[in-house]
Design a protein around this motif. Structure first.
Motif, mmCIF file in Angstrom:
data_model
loop_
_atom_site.group_PDB
_atom_site.id
_atom_site.type_symbol
_atom_site.label_atom_id
_atom_site.label_comp_id
_atom_site.label_asym_id
_atom_site.label_seq_id
_atom_site.Cartn_x
_atom_site.Cartn_y
_atom_site.Cartn_z
ATOM 1 N N LEU A 451 0.808 -1.218 0.000
ATOM 2 C CA LEU A 451 0.000 0.000 0.000
ATOM 3 C C LEU A 451 0.845 1.274 0.000
ATOM 4 C CD1 LEU A 451 -2.885 -1.002 2.421
ATOM 5 C CD2 LEU A 451 -3.004 -0.697 -0.064
ATOM 6 N N TYR A 452 2.057 1.211 0.622
ATOM 7 C CA TYR A 452 2.865 2.442 0.695
ATOM 8 C C TYR A 452 3.283 2.932 -0.689
ATOM 9 C CZ TYR A 452 7.346 0.057 -0.119
ATOM 10 O OH TYR A 452 8.391 -0.631 -0.670
ATOM 11 N N LYS A 453 3.178 2.056 -1.695
ATOM 12 C CA LYS A 453 3.528 2.447 -3.051
ATOM 13 C C LYS A 453 2.564 3.501 -3.604
ATOM 14 C CE LYS A 453 7.111 -0.147 -4.205
ATOM 15 N NZ LYS A 453 8.374 0.435 -4.712
ATOM 16 N N LEU A 454 1.408 3.661 -2.926
ATOM 17 C CA LEU A 454 0.404 4.614 -3.401
ATOM 18 C C LEU A 454 0.701 6.029 -2.922
ATOM 19 C CD1 LEU A 454 -2.775 2.444 -2.736
ATOM 20 C CD2 LEU A 454 -1.562 2.786 -4.904
ATOM 21 N N ILE A 455 1.730 6.190 -2.051
ATOM 22 C CA ILE A 455 2.138 7.513 -1.585
ATOM 23 C C ILE A 455 2.634 8.324 -2.777
ATOM 24 C CG2 ILE A 455 3.738 8.770 -0.069
ATOM 25 C CD1 ILE A 455 3.713 6.286 1.753
ATOM 26 N N GLY A 456 2.369 9.589 -2.777
ATOM 27 C CA GLY A 456 2.712 10.442 -3.907
ATOM 28 C C GLY A 456 4.178 10.383 -4.294
ATOM 29 N N LEU A 457 5.091 10.482 -3.292
ATOM 30 C CA LEU A 457 6.518 10.439 -3.583
ATOM 31 C C LEU A 457 6.931 9.099 -4.176
ATOM 32 C CD1 LEU A 457 7.986 12.263 -0.449
ATOM 33 C CD2 LEU A 457 7.836 13.129 -2.793
ATOM 34 N N GLU A 458 6.320 8.027 -3.694
ATOM 35 C CA GLU A 458 6.628 6.711 -4.226
ATOM 36 C C GLU A 458 6.188 6.607 -5.683
ATOM 37 O OE1 GLU A 458 8.273 4.094 -3.044
ATOM 38 O OE2 GLU A 458 8.823 5.208 -1.253
ATOM 39 N N MET A 459 5.052 7.226 -5.995
ATOM 40 C CA MET A 459 4.555 7.222 -7.376
ATOM 41 C C MET A 459 5.502 8.001 -8.289
ATOM 42 S SD MET A 459 1.885 5.410 -7.731
ATOM 43 C CE MET A 459 1.494 6.027 -9.349
ATOM 44 N N GLU A 460 5.992 9.127 -7.775
ATOM 45 C CA GLU A 460 6.943 9.913 -8.562
ATOM 46 C C GLU A 460 8.231 9.109 -8.800
ATOM 47 O OE1 GLU A 460 7.722 13.658 -6.760
ATOM 48 O OE2 GLU A 460 5.595 14.254 -6.706
ATOM 49 N N ALA A 461 8.707 8.393 -7.768
ATOM 50 C CA ALA A 461 9.917 7.564 -7.893
ATOM 51 C C ALA A 461 9.705 6.458 -8.912
ATOM 52 C CB ALA A 461 10.301 6.975 -6.534
ATOM 53 N N LEU A 462 8.488 5.895 -8.913
ATOM 54 C CA LEU A 462 8.178 4.825 -9.866
ATOM 55 C C LEU A 462 8.220 5.343 -11.299
ATOM 56 C CD1 LEU A 462 7.232 1.912 -10.402
ATOM 57 C CD2 LEU A 462 4.871 2.714 -10.093
ATOM 58 N N VAL A 463 7.661 6.525 -11.504
ATOM 59 C CA VAL A 463 7.663 7.123 -12.842
ATOM 60 C C VAL A 463 9.098 7.439 -13.278
ATOM 61 C CG1 VAL A 463 6.964 9.148 -14.187
ATOM 62 C CG2 VAL A 463 5.338 8.064 -12.619
ATOM 63 N N LYS A 464 9.888 7.967 -12.339
ATOM 64 C CA LYS A 464 11.292 8.281 -12.655
ATOM 65 C C LYS A 464 12.083 7.011 -12.967
ATOM 66 C CE LYS A 464 15.235 10.905 -10.938
ATOM 67 N NZ LYS A 464 15.817 11.686 -9.815
ATOM 68 N N GLU A 465 11.854 5.977 -12.183
ATOM 69 C CA GLU A 465 12.531 4.693 -12.407
ATOM 70 C C GLU A 465 12.152 4.125 -13.768
ATOM 71 O OE1 GLU A 465 12.780 0.251 -10.380
ATOM 72 O OE2 GLU A 465 11.867 1.898 -9.242
ATOM 73 N N HIS A 466 10.881 4.320 -14.153
ATOM 74 C CA HIS A 466 10.420 3.835 -15.461
ATOM 75 C C HIS A 466 11.139 4.571 -16.582
ATOM 76 C CE1 HIS A 466 7.530 3.948 -18.928
ATOM 77 N NE2 HIS A 466 7.648 2.644 -18.737
ATOM 78 N N GLU A 467 11.333 5.869 -16.408
ATOM 79 C CA GLU A 467 12.048 6.655 -17.429
ATOM 80 C C GLU A 467 13.484 6.166 -17.575
ATOM 81 O OE1 GLU A 467 11.645 10.610 -16.026
ATOM 82 O OE2 GLU A 467 9.548 10.845 -16.686
ATOM 83 N N GLU A 468 14.131 5.876 -16.421
ATOM 84 C CA GLU A 468 15.509 5.358 -16.464
ATOM 85 C C GLU A 468 15.554 3.998 -17.147
ATOM 86 O OE1 GLU A 468 16.734 5.269 -12.428
ATOM 87 O OE2 GLU A 468 17.002 7.464 -12.262
#
Length: 749
Positions: A451-468
């Motif tokens: 569930l902590y993956k739904l935190i806003g900062l975690e979502m931003e990190a996921l998007v950034k990781e996807h770009e990398e």
């Protein structure tokens, strides 16, 4: 099933079976034991030892482990050929004086350059060298080489290690197989890497152009290669001879004296060769080849080689240096045969061919590496895209999870939109759920998401990781699809290795002139050769002998006047003739002990016995009578024994026959043969046939059962010759004259 059906007898030629079996054995030795693979430059035992250390976690940044543990584990898992072969390979990989680049970091006594052996494996410790871990064993988890079953199919081992530079050239190789051998010199890592880069930029490059980068061999012991012009031919064909010299410098000693200091030795001298060199220098003094050397001392230490030769004040230092090169192993030959296993078979390769194989291998492992990395990134992208997509419809997914009875139902809904077993709050949610089409990997990731993956900062990190991840995929695809891009990646890796591990060249290269040695002309003089009953021989001046004549004749078995430039020929009961150079014998005082003739000739006192000695100069004027134990006799022209070989066959003997004596017969009228049982046969010397030294001869006397010839005598008409048989004196010139090949007369005792 009947007995006849169970048993099959295959009839074949024994020679065919032997031929096939021997070929199978030879190929096994060649491929699986003695020769290195061109790709990683390692023999199987070396490869298995390094891999086992890697598997045991004995890394360069971790503590040392007992060599006995490494050897036992390697033998039990990968190399069932005995512990000594594994430990010997481990020791060599840790000896900096044998390898261009040490692959094992040893702790303890791993032997010395002077030939001292390593301590037992229970005392020594080892771990991987840093370069082994980074350039030999990295990326094994990325499926870059094939893994094959071990000998009992309980483990997997790499078929070849993913070595990043041409280890076959850098560390060289030595190995003896069946019917072939390999001998590859070591080279400088920096030069080899530069040559590889040059080949990658221009694969039409010639061997001559490659030699702008690889100047020649670079031995860990330094030294000087003196036939630089021959290197091109050696590197083109893969075979040839390299002449190496030690490095000799002149220093000023005490009292204006000079000393020669050997600071580098030929690579071929490591081990027992250093001790032999010291003995050879001493022999030059003992045999009076030079009188300029005062003392020699080996001052070598861990800091390096230092052999000091003190010379006389007025000595010709240059000529003495030339004598060391000419008369000792300070100048030696390294035979090159660049043989290695390529594509599963042994092949002799030139420099360009070895680099070509290496570059092909680098592209193969790089391709496999980036295919593996690409596949992993693509899988990661798939998961990341699924999670990002899931976050956009997270309320629907939560509703699906709450309305599902099992994980299977939830997964089926996420992947295929199957909603039959799921309870929804609204029809709209059910309709939206039917539109879902996540992949299996995405569905699994969604179900495992916290569930902590739904935190806003975690979502931003996921998007950034996807770009990398997308950037990495694009880079890996570019590397795999573009030759130049992959080349630049390999070259970048090579540059890193060169920067961290390359060292300065140790061996210098030049075209030196052939050594011209001005040897002092030996003053020819008469000496007396003395040899006692124990086989110790020496020479003394004729005047010394005359003063001690009575004692010399009584104490020595052989006394021969000869010239100091001549040779002594030694005939043995086993039918051989050995030559001794008079100059090789110690010359000095009458009471000096002398030297065993075994040390100055091929004579072996443990297997042979002497029957006759003669000065070589006299052979040309003599006819020699040969008499064997079984009564065979012949005359041989002495000229047949004037040969250059140190050892030659003196006569042919029948089975279990022995040579009893050799007598000069020039001017002799009669021959007398005496047997062990007391038979004496006197006959004219003219009845003995003259034959070649390779002939058996003719029968001289008919022997009774269990009798054999004990002695032979020759004498002239009217000469008073006597022999003693069982304490009774026999006057030989009064014996009845008989014929050759008769029984003779038995003497009463």
């Amino acid at each position: 099933m009947s007995q006849s059906e169970r048993e099959q007898i295959i009839r074949t030629e024994y020679s065919d079976v032997m031929k096939k079996s021997y070929i199978d054995y030879a190929m096994s030795v060649i491929i699986s034991r003695a020769l290195p693979d061109v790709r990683d430059g390692l023999k199987p035992v070396q490869r298995r030892t390094l891999y086992d250390m890697y598997e045991l976690g004995i890394r360069y940044d971790r503590p040392y482990r007992k060599c006995a543990r490494i050897v036992g584990d390697t033998m039990g898992k990968y190399h069932p050929h005995g512990d000594s072969s594994i430990y010997d390979a481990l020791v060599v990989m840790a000896q900096e004086f044998k390898k261009g680049m040490v692959l094992v970091d040893g702790h303890g006594n791993f032997g010395s350059i002077e030939g001292d052996g390593a301590a037992a494996m229970r005392y020594t410790e080892a771990r991987l060298a840093k370069i082994s871990q980074e350039a030999f064993l990295s990326d094994l988890d990325k499926d870059i080489v094939n893994f094959v079953p071990n000998f009992d199919e309980t483990e997997k081992e790499p078929e070849v290690l993913p070595v990043r530079f041409p280890n076959l050239l850098v560390n060289g190789a030595e190995g003896i197989a069946v019917g072939m051998a390999t001998s590859i010199p070591t080279h400088n890592l920096g030069e080899v890497i530069d040559a590889v880069k040059a080949y990658m930029k221009n694969n039409a490059i010639t061997t001559k152009q490659l030699m702008k980068y690889i100047k020649g061999p670079d031995f860990p012991t330094g030294g000087i290669v003196v036939n630089q012009d021959d290197l091109l031919g050696i590197y083109e064909t893969g075979t040839g001879k390299i002449k190496i010299r030690g490095k000799v410098e002149t220093e000023e000693g005490k009292g204006g004296r000079k000393r020669l200091v050997i600071s580098e030795i030929p690579y071929t001298m490591i081990g027992s060769g250093i001790g032999k060199f010291l003995n050879d220098v001493c022999a030059l003094v003992e045999t009076k080849k030079t009188s300029d050397i005062v003392d020699i001392s080996n001052q070598s230490s861990k800091e390096g080689i230092r052999i000091v030769i003190d010379v006389k004040k007025d000595a010709d230092v240059e000529n003495l240096k030339n004598m060391l090169y000419k008369k000792t192993k300070l100048e030696d030959t390294f035979g090159v045969n660049m043989l290695a296993v390529a594509d599963g078979r042994p092949e002799t390769m030139g420099l360009r061919r070895i680099i070509e194989h290496h570059v092909d291998f680098q592209f193969e492992i790089a391709t496999r590496k980036y295919q593996t990395l690409l596949r992993k990134e693509q899988e990661k992208r798939e998961v990341q895209e699924g999670l990002i997509k899931a976050c956009d419809v997270i309320d629907l997914i939560i509703e699906i999870l709450r309305g599902s009875r099992s994980v299977k139902d939830a997964k089926a809904c996420l992947m295929y939109g199957i909603t039959d077993s799921i309870h929804f709050k609204t029809k709209v949610s059910e309709k939206m759920a039917k539109l879902l089409s996540f992949t299996e990997r995405q569905a699994t990731a969604i179900l495992e998401m916290r569930l902590y993956k739904l935190i806003g900062l975690e979502m931003e990190a996921l998007v950034k990781e996807h770009e990398e991840t997308v950037e990495k995929i694009a880079r890996y695809e570019k590397i795999l699809n573009d030759y130049d891009e992959m080349s630049s990646v390999i070259i970048e890796d090579l540059n890193r290795l060169k920067k961290e591990y390359a060292v300065k060249r140790k061996t210098s290269l030049e075209n030196a002139e052939e050594i011209v040695l001005k040897e002092k002309k030996i003053e020819e003089q008469e000496v007396v050769f003395l040899m006692d009953r124990f086989g110790y021989a020496k020479t003394v001046d004729a005047s010394v002998y005359e003063r001690n004549k009575e004692a010399a004749d009584a104490e020595n078995r052989y006394v021969i006047r000869c010239m100091n430039t001549g040779k002594i020929c030694l005939f043995t009961g086993q039918g051989r003739m050995h030559q001794i150079k008079v100059m090789d014998l110690p010359h000095g005082r009458f009471r000096d002990k002398g030297q065993p003739v075994d040390n100055v000739s091929n004579f072996d006192s443990t297997k042979e016995d002497i029957v006759f000695l003669v000065q070589e100069d006299l052979l040309g004027e003599e006819k020699l009578l040969f008499v064997t134990k079984d009564g065979m006799i012949k005359l041989v022209d002495g000229k047949e024994f004037i040969v250059s070989k140190r050892t030659t066959a003196a006569t042919k003997l029948q089975d279990e026959d022995e040579l009893r004596t050799v007598c000069p017969v020039q001017g002799a009228d009669y021959v007398v043969l005496q047997t062990v049982n007391g038979y004496f046969l006197r006959f004219p010397a003219g009845e003995v046939s003259e034959k070649k030294k390779g002939a058996i001869g003719v029968r001289g006397i008919r022997l009774q059962k269990k009798d054999e010839v004990e002695a032979a005598f020759v004498f002239s008409e009217g000469e008073d010759i006597r022999a003693v048989y069982k304490e009774k004196e026999v006057v030989l010139n009064r014996l009845r004259i008989g014929k050759r090949d008769t029984q003779g007369v038995k003497q009463r005792t």
